[in-house]
Motif scaffolding. Structure first.
Motif, PDB file in Angstrom:
ATOM      1  N   ASN A   1      16.880  55.615  53.216  1.00 18.46           N
ATOM      2  CA  ASN A   1      16.416  56.743  52.399  1.00 18.46           C
ATOM      3  C   ASN A   1      16.604  56.425  50.914  1.00 18.46           C
ATOM      4  OD1 ASN A   1      17.353  57.645  55.086  1.00 18.46           O
ATOM      5  ND2 ASN A   1      16.495  59.585  54.431  1.00 18.46           N
ATOM      6  N   LYS A   2      17.758  55.842  50.575  1.00 16.20           N
ATOM      7  CA  LYS A   2      18.016  55.482  49.177  1.00 16.20           C
ATOM      8  C   LYS A   2      17.015  54.442  48.700  1.00 16.20           C
ATOM      9  CE  LYS A   2      21.508  53.595  46.016  1.00 16.20           C
ATOM     10  NZ  LYS A   2      20.613  52.576  45.445  1.00 16.20           N
ATOM     11  N   TRP A   3      16.765  53.429  49.524  1.00 17.89           N
ATOM     12  CA  TRP A   3      15.802  52.404  49.149  1.00 17.89           C
ATOM     13  C   TRP A   3      14.415  53.021  48.958  1.00 17.89           C
ATOM     14  CZ3 TRP A   3      17.282  48.446  53.495  1.00 17.89           C
ATOM     15  CH2 TRP A   3      18.504  47.841  53.177  1.00 17.89           C
ATOM     16  N   LEU A   4      14.069  53.935  49.835  1.00 17.89           N
ATOM     17  CA  LEU A   4      12.768  54.598  49.731  1.00 17.89           C
ATOM     18  C   LEU A   4      12.649  55.342  48.407  1.00 17.89           C
ATOM     19  CD1 LEU A   4      10.153  55.163  51.368  1.00 17.89           C
ATOM     20  CD2 LEU A   4      11.248  57.244  52.155  1.00 17.89           C
ATOM     21  N   VAL A   5      13.705  56.038  48.019  1.00 18.00           N
ATOM     22  CA  VAL A   5      13.674  56.810  46.776  1.00 18.00           C
ATOM     23  C   VAL A   5      13.650  55.889  45.561  1.00 18.00           C
ATOM     24  CG1 VAL A   5      14.889  58.495  45.338  1.00 18.00           C
ATOM     25  CG2 VAL A   5      14.791  58.813  47.816  1.00 18.00           C
ATOM     26  N   ASP A   6      14.590  54.933  45.486  1.00 18.31           N
ATOM     27  CA  ASP A   6      14.643  54.129  44.253  1.00 18.31           C
ATOM     28  C   ASP A   6      13.565  53.056  44.189  1.00 18.31           C
ATOM     29  OD1 ASP A   6      15.815  52.053  45.777  1.00 18.31           O
ATOM     30  OD2 ASP A   6      17.764  52.261  44.845  1.00 18.31           O
ATOM     31  N   ASN A   7      13.210  52.468  45.320  1.00 16.05           N
ATOM     32  CA  ASN A   7      12.212  51.410  45.296  1.00 16.05           C
ATOM     33  C   ASN A   7      10.791  51.971  45.403  1.00 16.05           C
ATOM     34  OD1 ASN A   7      10.682  49.193  47.380  1.00 16.05           O
ATOM     35  ND2 ASN A   7      11.416  48.482  45.408  1.00 16.05           N
ATOM     36  N   CYS A   8      10.485  52.612  46.496  1.00 17.86           N
ATOM     37  CA  CYS A   8       9.121  53.098  46.708  1.00 17.86           C
ATOM     38  C   CYS A   8       8.711  54.101  45.627  1.00 17.86           C
ATOM     39  CB  CYS A   8       9.009  53.722  48.091  1.00 17.86           C
ATOM     40  SG  CYS A   8       7.355  54.333  48.475  1.00 17.86           S
ATOM     41  N   PHE A   9       9.506  55.131  45.450  1.00 11.07           N
ATOM     42  CA  PHE A   9       9.124  56.186  44.509  1.00 11.07           C
ATOM     43  C   PHE A   9       9.592  55.910  43.085  1.00 11.07           C
ATOM     44  CE2 PHE A   9       8.601  58.144  48.613  1.00 11.07           C
ATOM     45  CZ  PHE A   9       7.364  58.745  48.462  1.00 11.07           C
ATOM     46  N   GLY A  10      10.723  55.245  42.919  1.00  7.54           N
ATOM     47  CA  GLY A  10      11.218  54.944  41.575  1.00  7.54           C
ATOM     48  C   GLY A  10      10.556  53.733  40.946  1.00  7.54           C
ATOM     49  N   ASP A  11      10.366  52.682  41.729  1.00 12.10           N
ATOM     50  CA  ASP A  11       9.767  51.461  41.185  1.00 12.10           C
ATOM     51  C   ASP A  11       8.241  51.498  41.177  1.00 12.10           C
ATOM     52  OD1 ASP A  11      12.274  50.302  40.806  1.00 12.10           O
ATOM     53  OD2 ASP A  11      12.229  49.222  42.720  1.00 12.10           O
ATOM     54  N   TYR A  12       7.631  52.037  42.231  1.00  2.79           N
ATOM     55  CA  TYR A  12       6.180  51.936  42.377  1.00  2.79           C
ATOM     56  C   TYR A  12       5.424  53.201  41.970  1.00  2.79           C
ATOM     57  CZ  TYR A  12       7.235  47.562  44.666  1.00  2.79           C
ATOM     58  OH  TYR A  12       7.696  46.305  44.924  1.00  2.79           O
ATOM     59  N   TYR A  13       5.806  54.334  42.502  1.00  5.12           N
ATOM     60  CA  TYR A  13       5.066  55.565  42.197  1.00  5.12           C
ATOM     61  C   TYR A  13       5.130  55.943  40.724  1.00  5.12           C
ATOM     62  CZ  TYR A  13       3.539  57.258  46.792  1.00  5.12           C
ATOM     63  OH  TYR A  13       2.881  57.438  47.989  1.00  5.12           O
ATOM     64  N   THR A  14       6.109  55.459  40.012  1.00  5.85           N
ATOM     65  CA  THR A  14       6.247  55.786  38.591  1.00  5.85           C
ATOM     66  C   THR A  14       5.439  54.847  37.692  1.00  5.85           C
ATOM     67  OG1 THR A  14       8.204  54.386  38.438  1.00  5.85           O
ATOM     68  CG2 THR A  14       8.570  56.740  38.875  1.00  5.85           C
ATOM     69  N   ARG A  15       4.890  53.788  38.240  1.00  2.06           N
ATOM     70  CA  ARG A  15       4.147  52.809  37.444  1.00  2.06           C
ATOM     71  C   ARG A  15       2.850  53.425  36.918  1.00  2.06           C
ATOM     72  NH1 ARG A  15       5.490  47.398  38.326  1.00  2.06           N
ATOM     73  NH2 ARG A  15       3.314  46.780  38.067  1.00  2.06           N
ATOM     74  N   SER A  16       2.380  52.901  35.792  1.00  2.00           N
ATOM     75  CA  SER A  16       1.059  53.294  35.313  1.00  2.00           C
ATOM     76  C   SER A  16       0.028  52.411  36.019  1.00  2.00           C
ATOM     77  CB  SER A  16       0.979  53.169  33.796  1.00  2.00           C
ATOM     78  OG  SER A  16       1.299  51.859  33.384  1.00  2.00           O
ATOM     79  N   GLY A  17      -1.233  52.686  35.792  1.00  4.60           N
ATOM     80  CA  GLY A  17      -2.288  51.887  36.416  1.00  4.60           C
ATOM     81  C   GLY A  17      -3.028  52.631  37.506  1.00  4.60           C
ATOM     82  N   LEU A  18      -2.336  53.511  38.210  1.00  4.05           N
ATOM     83  CA  LEU A  18      -2.934  54.400  39.207  1.00  4.05           C
ATOM     84  C   LEU A  18      -2.290  55.764  39.047  1.00  4.05           C
ATOM     85  CD1 LEU A  18      -2.807  52.240  42.495  1.00  4.05           C
ATOM     86  CD2 LEU A  18      -4.808  52.635  41.039  1.00  4.05           C
ATOM     87  N   ASP A  19      -3.040  56.815  39.332  1.00  3.86           N
ATOM     88  CA  ASP A  19      -2.453  58.150  39.283  1.00  3.86           C
ATOM     89  C   ASP A  19      -1.957  58.552  40.680  1.00  3.86           C
ATOM     90  OD1 ASP A  19      -4.718  58.993  40.752  1.00  3.86           O
ATOM     91  OD2 ASP A  19      -5.688  59.886  39.001  1.00  3.86           O
ATOM     92  N   ASP A  20      -1.319  59.705  40.762  1.00  9.23           N
ATOM     93  CA  ASP A  20      -0.753  60.171  42.034  1.00  9.23           C
ATOM     94  C   ASP A  20      -1.815  60.291  43.124  1.00  9.23           C
ATOM     95  OD1 ASP A  20       1.840  60.367  41.036  1.00  9.23           O
ATOM     96  OD2 ASP A  20       1.684  62.510  40.620  1.00  9.23           O
ATOM     97  N   ARG A  21      -2.986  60.810  42.773  1.00  4.89           N
ATOM     98  CA  ARG A  21      -4.048  60.970  43.776  1.00  4.89           C
ATOM     99  C   ARG A  21      -4.442  59.632  44.363  1.00  4.89           C
ATOM    100  NH1 ARG A  21      -8.818  64.926  42.084  1.00  4.89           N
ATOM    101  NH2 ARG A  21      -9.412  64.268  44.155  1.00  4.89           N
ATOM    102  N   ASP A  22      -4.612  58.628  43.504  1.00  4.31           N
ATOM    103  CA  ASP A  22      -4.984  57.302  44.000  1.00  4.31           C
ATOM    104  C   ASP A  22      -3.863  56.695  44.835  1.00  4.31           C
ATOM    105  OD1 ASP A  22      -7.495  57.366  42.790  1.00  4.31           O
ATOM    106  OD2 ASP A  22      -6.810  56.322  40.996  1.00  4.31           O
ATOM    107  N   ARG A  23      -2.625  56.796  44.351  1.00  2.78           N
ATOM    108  CA  ARG A  23      -1.504  56.223  45.107  1.00  2.78           C
ATOM    109  C   ARG A  23      -1.373  56.870  46.484  1.00  2.78           C
ATOM    110  NH1 ARG A  23       1.223  52.478  42.464  1.00  2.78           N
ATOM    111  NH2 ARG A  23       1.171  52.510  40.192  1.00  2.78           N
ATOM    112  N   GLU A  24      -1.539  58.178  46.536  1.00  7.05           N
ATOM    113  CA  GLU A  24      -1.415  58.860  47.820  1.00  7.05           C
ATOM    114  C   GLU A  24      -2.579  58.546  48.755  1.00  7.05           C
ATOM    115  OE1 GLU A  24       0.809  60.643  49.680  1.00  7.05           O
ATOM    116  OE2 GLU A  24       2.172  59.852  48.187  1.00  7.05           O
ATOM    117  N   MET A  25      -3.775  58.420  48.224  1.00  9.38           N
ATOM    118  CA  MET A  25      -4.920  58.050  49.054  1.00  9.38           C
ATOM    119  C   MET A  25      -4.707  56.658  49.634  1.00  9.38           C
ATOM    120  SD  MET A  25      -8.077  56.149  48.969  1.00  9.38           S
ATOM    121  CE  MET A  25      -8.330  55.905  47.233  1.00  9.38           C
ATOM    122  N   ILE A  26      -4.231  55.752  48.804  1.00 10.62           N
ATOM    123  CA  ILE A  26      -3.971  54.389  49.252  1.00 10.62           C
ATOM    124  C   ILE A  26      -2.868  54.376  50.315  1.00 10.62           C
ATOM    125  CG2 ILE A  26      -3.073  52.150  48.497  1.00 10.62           C
ATOM    126  CD1 ILE A  26      -4.465  52.865  45.742  1.00 10.62           C
TER     127      ILE A  26
END
Length: 188
Positions: free
Chosen positions: A99-124
């Motif tokens: 769960n911690k890895w999911l929060v800090d890596n998946c959502f902290g490292d990737y979902y916070t990046r620019s280049g794609l918005d939330d809609r695109d990231r979630e669709m992908i």
């Protein structure tokens, strides 16, 4: 990527690049894939992407899209999870190491990046999960987030139909069922 179709990807990536998908978006799609498919299954796609981009004269590496640091990625990841999935995600990282890895890596490292918005990231993400099969709880959660972000039932259905040749009928039928379930549950 979700179906491990590297040969098909070699054909489709130049088409995508020639039709308005920019190199940063391509790389962000790849980075988003790591948490859902695993690095071992994504690495061949990085190799192909780099070869195609280099052949097209795209200078690598691309500018970093990272917005977090090692010090704030957990906090930023939790804020992102709460924003997307709701307040029940507070302290999700404290429920176990994955769960911690999911929060800090998946959502902290990737979902916070620019280049794609939330809609695109979630669709992908929805596409990756649909291609996996046997991940219905995660697919349902992400279908609901997609709908909440504006990727409605009709849109997600079209996404599944576009992906059917790559993921097959059984996984497509399961994904459509999940989309219908998510829409029904959100109507309540």
């Amino acid at each position: 990527m979700g179906c491990q179709g590297v040969e098909e990807y070699k054909i489709m990536l130049p088409v995508a690049l020639g039709n308005g998908v920019n190199p940063v978006e391509v790389k962000e799609v790849l980075y988003q894939t790591i948490d859902y498919l695993g690095l071992g299954r994504v690495m061949p796609f990085f190799k192909v992407t780099n070869e195609i981009m280099t052949a097209r004269g795209i200078k690598l590496p691309l500018e970093s899209q990272t917005k977090t640091t090692m010090e704030n990625r957990l906090e930023e990841g939790e804020q992102t999870q709460i924003r997307l999935f709701g307040p029940q995600m507070k302290d999700f990282a404290k429920r176990g190491i994955i769960n911690k890895w999911l929060v800090d890596n998946c959502f902290g490292d990737y979902y916070t990046r620019s280049g794609l918005d939330d809609r695109d990231r979630e669709m992908i993400t929805f596409c990756y999960l649909a291609a996996q099969g046997s991940v219905e709880p995660q697919l349902l959660a992400h279908a609901k987030v997609n709908i909440g972000l504006g990727n409605d039932k009709e849109f997600l259905t079209k996404v599944v139909l576009q992906n059917e040749p790559f993921i097959g009928y059984p996984r497509s039928l399961n994904a459509i069922s999940i989309v219908n379930q998510a829409a029904k549950e959100l109507e309540k």
